[in-house]
Structures are given as structure tokens and as C-alpha cells.
Write a protein that holds these residues in place. Structure first.
Motif, PDB file in Angstrom:
ATOM      1  N   TYR A 174       0.847  -1.187   0.000  1.00 50.43           N
ATOM      2  CA  TYR A 174       0.000   0.000   0.000  1.00 50.43           C
ATOM      3  C   TYR A 174       0.886   1.241   0.000  1.00 50.43           C
ATOM      4  CZ  TYR A 174      -3.799  -3.110   1.477  1.00 50.43           C
ATOM      5  OH  TYR A 174      -4.729  -4.115   1.547  1.00 50.43           O
ATOM      6  N   LEU A 175       0.370   2.313  -0.558  1.00 50.56           N
ATOM      7  CA  LEU A 175       1.034   3.603  -0.528  1.00 50.56           C
ATOM      8  C   LEU A 175       0.331   4.470   0.511  1.00 50.56           C
ATOM      9  CD1 LEU A 175       3.337   5.097  -2.010  1.00 50.56           C
ATOM     10  CD2 LEU A 175       1.597   6.056  -3.535  1.00 50.56           C
ATOM     11  N   VAL A 176       1.108   5.086   1.419  1.00 50.88           N
ATOM     12  CA  VAL A 176       0.555   5.844   2.540  1.00 50.88           C
ATOM     13  C   VAL A 176       1.119   7.254   2.528  1.00 50.88           C
ATOM     14  CG1 VAL A 176       0.385   5.998   5.059  1.00 50.88           C
ATOM     15  CG2 VAL A 176       0.291   3.765   3.942  1.00 50.88           C
ATOM     16  N   GLU A 177       0.271   8.241   2.845  1.00 51.92           N
ATOM     17  CA  GLU A 177       0.691   9.636   2.997  1.00 51.92           C
ATOM     18  C   GLU A 177       0.181  10.152   4.327  1.00 51.92           C
ATOM     19  OE1 GLU A 177       0.090  14.008   2.907  1.00 51.92           O
ATOM     20  OE2 GLU A 177      -1.446  12.450   2.993  1.00 51.92           O
ATOM     21  N   THR A 178       1.021  10.905   5.046  1.00 50.72           N
ATOM     22  CA  THR A 178       0.608  11.481   6.326  1.00 50.72           C
ATOM     23  C   THR A 178       0.948  12.962   6.358  1.00 50.72           C
ATOM     24  OG1 THR A 178       2.723  10.906   7.361  1.00 50.72           O
ATOM     25  CG2 THR A 178       0.924   9.332   7.606  1.00 50.72           C
ATOM     26  N   GLY A 179      -0.058  13.796   6.467  1.00 54.07           N
ATOM     27  CA  GLY A 179       0.134  15.218   6.718  1.00 54.07           C
ATOM     28  C   GLY A 179       1.038  15.949   5.762  1.00 54.07           C
ATOM     29  N   GLY A 180       0.985  15.627   4.475  1.00 60.25           N
ATOM     30  CA  GLY A 180       1.791  16.343   3.506  1.00 60.25           C
ATOM     31  C   GLY A 180       3.218  15.848   3.388  1.00 60.25           C
ATOM     32  N   GLU A 181       3.600  14.833   4.184  1.00 56.28           N
ATOM     33  CA  GLU A 181       4.944  14.281   4.088  1.00 56.28           C
ATOM     34  C   GLU A 181       5.065  13.426   2.826  1.00 56.28           C
ATOM     35  OE1 GLU A 181       5.610  12.063   7.608  1.00 56.28           O
ATOM     36  OE2 GLU A 181       5.281  13.762   8.957  1.00 56.28           O
ATOM     37  N   ALA A 182       6.287  13.035   2.510  1.00 55.08           N
ATOM     38  CA  ALA A 182       6.496  12.163   1.363  1.00 55.08           C
ATOM     39  C   ALA A 182       5.768  10.837   1.580  1.00 55.08           C
ATOM     40  CB  ALA A 182       7.987  11.920   1.165  1.00 55.08           C
ATOM     41  N   CYS A 183       5.283  10.256   0.501  1.00 56.05           N
ATOM     42  CA  CYS A 183       4.599   8.967   0.595  1.00 56.05           C
ATOM     43  C   CYS A 183       5.592   7.862   0.941  1.00 56.05           C
ATOM     44  CB  CYS A 183       3.915   8.647  -0.730  1.00 56.05           C
ATOM     45  SG  CYS A 183       2.557   9.749  -1.154  1.00 56.05           S
ATOM     46  N   ILE A 186       3.961   0.379   2.581  1.00 51.84           N
ATOM     47  CA  ILE A 186       3.854  -0.595   3.660  1.00 51.84           C
ATOM     48  C   ILE A 186       3.417  -1.929   3.075  1.00 51.84           C
ATOM     49  CG2 ILE A 186       3.260   1.183   5.359  1.00 51.84           C
ATOM     50  CD1 ILE A 186       0.346   0.162   5.219  1.00 51.84           C
ATOM     51  N   ASN A 187       3.657  -2.987   3.836  1.00 51.36           N
ATOM     52  CA  ASN A 187       3.196  -4.320   3.462  1.00 51.36           C
ATOM     53  C   ASN A 187       2.220  -4.798   4.532  1.00 51.36           C
ATOM     54  OD1 ASN A 187       3.281  -6.597   1.674  1.00 51.36           O
ATOM     55  ND2 ASN A 187       4.432  -7.698   3.239  1.00 51.36           N
ATOM     56  N   SER A 188       1.043  -5.256   4.130  1.00 51.39           N
ATOM     57  CA  SER A 188       0.017  -5.648   5.091  1.00 51.39           C
ATOM     58  C   SER A 188       0.391  -6.942   5.795  1.00 51.39           C
ATOM     59  CB  SER A 188      -1.334  -5.812   4.394  1.00 51.39           C
ATOM     60  OG  SER A 188      -1.263  -6.807   3.390  1.00 51.39           O
ATOM     61  N   GLY A 189       0.036  -7.003   7.088  1.00 48.56           N
ATOM     62  CA  GLY A 189       0.247  -8.203   7.881  1.00 48.56           C
ATOM     63  C   GLY A 189      -1.078  -8.823   8.267  1.00 48.56           C
ATOM     64  N   ALA A 190      -1.197  -9.229   9.536  1.00 52.47           N
ATOM     65  CA  ALA A 190      -2.388  -9.935   9.997  1.00 52.47           C
ATOM     66  C   ALA A 190      -3.592  -9.003  10.073  1.00 52.47           C
ATOM     67  CB  ALA A 190      -2.128 -10.556  11.364  1.00 52.47           C
ATOM     68  N   CYS A 197     -17.769  -1.142   8.854  1.00 49.72           N
ATOM     69  CA  CYS A 197     -17.316   0.240   8.690  1.00 49.72           C
ATOM     70  C   CYS A 197     -15.819   0.366   8.424  1.00 49.72           C
ATOM     71  CB  CYS A 197     -17.672   1.055   9.932  1.00 49.72           C
ATOM     72  SG  CYS A 197     -19.431   1.061  10.338  1.00 49.72           S
ATOM     73  N   TYR A 198     -15.009  -0.550   8.929  1.00 51.99           N
ATOM     74  CA  TYR A 198     -13.559  -0.413   8.772  1.00 51.99           C
ATOM     75  C   TYR A 198     -12.882  -1.766   8.904  1.00 51.99           C
ATOM     76  CZ  TYR A 198     -12.939  -1.007  13.823  1.00 51.99           C
ATOM     77  OH  TYR A 198     -12.937  -1.517  15.098  1.00 51.99           O
ATOM     78  N   GLU A 199     -11.589  -1.782   8.527  1.00 50.54           N
ATOM     79  CA  GLU A 199     -10.722  -2.930   8.773  1.00 50.54           C
ATOM     80  C   GLU A 199      -9.478  -2.451   9.504  1.00 50.54           C
ATOM     81  OE1 GLU A 199     -11.948  -5.946   5.175  1.00 50.54           O
ATOM     82  OE2 GLU A 199     -10.438  -4.412   4.755  1.00 50.54           O
ATOM     83  N   ARG A 200      -8.962  -3.291  10.363  1.00 48.24           N
ATOM     84  CA  ARG A 200      -7.784  -2.959  11.168  1.00 48.24           C
ATOM     85  C   ARG A 200      -6.772  -4.083  10.993  1.00 48.24           C
ATOM     86  NH1 ARG A 200      -6.789  -4.177  16.856  1.00 48.24           N
ATOM     87  NH2 ARG A 200      -8.901  -5.052  16.929  1.00 48.24           N
ATOM     88  N   PHE A 201      -5.579  -3.726  10.484  1.00 51.91           N
ATOM     89  CA  PHE A 201      -4.580  -4.768  10.266  1.00 51.91           C
ATOM     90  C   PHE A 201      -3.179  -4.254  10.565  1.00 51.91           C
ATOM     91  CE2 PHE A 201      -5.519  -2.834   6.116  1.00 51.91           C
ATOM     92  CZ  PHE A 201      -4.264  -2.518   5.605  1.00 51.91           C
ATOM     93  N   GLU A 202      -2.299  -5.193  10.900  1.00 49.40           N
ATOM     94  CA  GLU A 202      -0.903  -4.861  11.150  1.00 49.40           C
ATOM     95  C   GLU A 202      -0.194  -4.585   9.826  1.00 49.40           C
ATOM     96  OE1 GLU A 202       0.546  -8.252  13.274  1.00 49.40           O
ATOM     97  OE2 GLU A 202      -0.136  -7.490  15.222  1.00 49.40           O
ATOM     98  N   TYR A 203       0.884  -3.809   9.912  1.00 50.98           N
ATOM     99  CA  TYR A 203       1.659  -3.548   8.700  1.00 50.98           C
ATOM    100  C   TYR A 203       3.132  -3.407   9.058  1.00 50.98           C
ATOM    101  CZ  TYR A 203       2.084   1.423   9.959  1.00 50.98           C
ATOM    102  OH  TYR A 203       2.380   2.608  10.599  1.00 50.98           O
ATOM    103  N   ALA A 204       3.966  -3.513   8.031  1.00 44.49           N
ATOM    104  CA  ALA A 204       5.405  -3.288   8.177  1.00 44.49           C
ATOM    105  C   ALA A 204       5.843  -2.309   7.101  1.00 44.49           C
ATOM    106  CB  ALA A 204       6.168  -4.601   8.039  1.00 44.49           C
ATOM    107  N   PRO A 205       6.550  -1.230   7.467  1.00 40.42           N
ATOM    108  CA  PRO A 205       7.077  -0.314   6.442  1.00 40.42           C
ATOM    109  C   PRO A 205       8.044  -1.050   5.523  1.00 40.42           C
ATOM    110  CG  PRO A 205       7.227   0.653   8.644  1.00 40.42           C
ATOM    111  CD  PRO A 205       6.882  -0.793   8.833  1.00 40.42           C
ATOM    112  N   ILE A 206       8.002  -0.722   4.255  1.00 33.77           N
ATOM    113  CA  ILE A 206       8.923  -1.308   3.285  1.00 33.77           C
ATOM    114  C   ILE A 206      10.130  -0.394   3.176  1.00 33.77           C
ATOM    115  CG2 ILE A 206       9.254  -1.965   0.872  1.00 33.77           C
ATOM    116  CD1 ILE A 206       6.263  -2.598   0.767  1.00 33.77           C
ATOM    117  N   ARG A 207      11.271  -0.900   3.556  1.00 34.95           N
ATOM    118  CA  ARG A 207      12.496  -0.100   3.551  1.00 34.95           C
ATOM    119  C   ARG A 207      13.230  -0.309   2.231  1.00 34.95           C
ATOM    120  NH1 ARG A 207      12.592   1.754   8.509  1.00 34.95           N
ATOM    121  NH2 ARG A 207      11.716   0.508  10.216  1.00 34.95           N
TER     122      ARG A 207
END
Length: 210
Positions: A174-183, A186-190, A197-207
């Protein structure tokens, strides 16, 4: 304090827009609760998310603890809430240090002909507003960014992301953006929870390795 009034924003879009306002690094004014009740109006920076206006509500707090809050609301506003929905509540005052909490609606029951009671379980950890979209490789048509919340639970636990329902894909980028910072990616986990209404899952940043 137990019977204070609170201002509530319901749903991922409204919460993200409120938090973007609160967490903006150069904000000079948070706005008063009266202004919040009229609109939460944020100019979005990412393509695919339009500028929106979200209604907020002023409801009575009848109980609160470190793990949750109980609210009463008029019967004609109960359609605003769903069990399994995300909600943000904040103190009904204009101080700069007013508290806010994000939680999940766990129950909605009728108290009498004119009032309902809602029970909200707080989400524990540090929350940031974000926008997210799944990566679609091999396609020229990118999907739109959608509202999300990033949750840091502590050094011993994987970070978590809240997304709209049906956005989760196992072991997907997935591609993520927070508050105008660079995108960042992440890679989805469990998958930890899925509601209507929503889904909640763990993730790991892709370095990226240069």
C-alpha cells in the motif's frame, strides 16, 4: 467531569480531517467547538480525495474511564452511529490542550423514547491521520487514496492501520501519505478486525535499500 458535553466526529473521513487539523505542524488555530459543529473543512493534498464537509455532534458524556466512554444522544441522531464504527470525541471547550480520543462504538441501546446510549471503547496508542491506497502493479490506472488512521501501539508490537471496509488484502503493498509528508510504502500483515465500517490490520514499512 463525568457529565460533561463532548463534540463527536463519526467515521474515518471525519476523524481523518479533524486530526489533520489538530496535528498540522504549523497550525495557528484549532477552532472552537462551535466552529467544529458547523463543519470540518480540510483542503486535501492527495489526488483522489475531494474536499469534504463533515457534520459533528454535541452529545452528553455520562461516564468515562481510561478504556472508554458512555454517551447519550437524541433519538433523532441515532442514525449517525453504527456498532463497529470509529468515532472521535473531544472536550467541548476551546482550550488548546483539550483532550481527544478515538474509539470504536461497541453498543447502542435505547434508554427511553427520546434518548439512546452509546458505549465506546477507546483505541490505545498514538494515532495519526493518513491517506492510503493499494498498489496496483501492471496497471496504468491507480486507485484513489482513501482515509486511514495509523496506530503505534508500542515498541514490542507491530504498527496498525485502520482503513475503509474491504480494502485489506493479505501480504499486499500500500502507498501511505501522512500530513503532507512524502509517501511511503507498507506491506500488510495480519487482519485484526473487520467490521462493516472499517478494517484494522498490522503492517510493516517497506524499507528501500540503495
Amino acid at each position: 467531569e463525568r457529565y460533561n458535553w463532548v463534540v463527536a466526529a463519526c467515521g474515518l473521513d471525519a476523524i481523518r480531517e479533524y486530526l489533520e487539523r489538530e496535528q498540522a505542524p504549523n497550525r495557528s488555530d484549532t477552532g472552537t467547538p462551535e466552529q467544529m459543529e458547523e463543519t470540518i473543512h480540510i483542503v486535501d493534498r492527495m489526488p483522489g480525495i475531494r474536499t469534504r464537509e463533515h457534520e459533528t455532534h454535541r452529545w452528553r458524556q455520562i461516564d468515562i474511564s481510561s478504556s472508554g466512554i458512555a454517551l447519550t444522544l437524541p433519538a433523532d441522531e441515532v442514525g449517525t452511529l453504527e456498532v463497529g464504527q470509529l468515532i472521535l470525541v473531544t472536550d467541548d471547550d476551546s482550550s488548546d490542550d483539550r483532550r481527544w480520543h478515538v474509539g470504536v462504538v461497541r453498543r447502542v441501546i435505547q434508554r427511553d423514547m427520546k434518548h439512546f446510549e452509546a458505549g465506546v471503547q477507546f483505541v490505545q496508542g498514538r494515532i495519526r491521520a493518513a491517506s492510503i491506497r493499494p498498489e496496483v502493479f501492471g496497471s496504468e490506472q491507480a486507485s484513489d487514496f482513501q482515509s486511514a488512521l495509523l496506530l503505534e501501539r508500542g515498541p514490542e508490537q507491530s504498527p496498525v492501520v485502520f482503513t475503509p471496509h474491504m480494502l485489506y488484502r493479505e501480504h499486499h503493498e500500500y502507498l501511505v501519505e501522512t500530513g503532507g509528508e512524502a509517501c511511503f510504502r507498507i506491506n500488510s500483515g495480519a487482519l485484526l478486525e473487520s467490521t462493516l465500517c472499517y478494517e484494522r490490520f498490522e503492517y510493516a514499512p517497506i524499507r528501500l535499500h540503495g
